[in-house]
Design a protein around this motif. Sequence first.
Motif: not given
Length: 290
Positions: A15-17, A82-83, A127-131
């Motif tokens: 997922t990207a915001v 969420k997530g 919640h951030v897993t990447g960048r």
Amino acid sequence: MSAEKISMPDLDGRTAVITGANSGLGLETAKVLAGLGARVVLAVRDTGKGEAAARSIEGETEVRRLDLADLASVRAFAEGWKGDLELLINNAGLMAIPKSTTEDGFETQFGVNHLGHFALTNLLLEHVTGRVVTVSSGLHRLSRGIHFDDVNLEKGYTPYRAYGQSKLANLLFTLELQRRLDEVGSPVLAVAAHPGYAATNLQGRTGNALEDRVMGVLNKVVAQSAAHGALPTIHAATQDVPGAFFAGPTGLFMNGAPGPSSRSSVARDAEAARRLWDLSEELTGVSFLL
């Protein structure tokens, strides 16, 4: 150059915001990331425009309301999340507008471009897993430093002075965020990008008729497209880069293929970055929570 010529990762299931994704650089970034399989959340102030933008994107999208000029809206967005979140792309911004203030009383460019994203990032960081990718500008060089004694520029506002300060703040924020992530052993990266000179709907809003006309001509003659301007953001989000990396066009006239970009000495000032972070926590009431 197109995004297809870059070796790109598979973002299926991620997922990207993207803030401000209803037009310009944000929309072009959303199209690429959705094409890589990501579920893209368009975080926008006007959800009607967001829905129209989402219909132009091939892939999974969602539109959520976010007004970066209102910290209550920022908090509501974060509270509703969420997530996991692979990519948070702080793209939205205002450029060289007449003097105004946000709902919380901040000078608008500093409030939206920096403080809104500062609060959003910290509230979502768990919640951030990447960048975390923050879009700055080559025009951060217009600012010789953050005006800590007058951050709202009450004593000397000009549209470009305020813009330069806000874009410098984006880079100092990235620098200090990466330091804090490293300190707690987080694998998350904080990186930044700038589009070079790209024609978007940001330009030509200074309120000075002559300046705005000149900008309109330059947009037609010199500027690259929004799709090309989005490539440094995509590079920072998807390529093998170190923390606090700053991506930008590598060609003449702030155009060309994306790669490492230089920043001013002020934008590398670790003490100024820490001082800005402390001020931003005080102004927003939001802290680093990892």
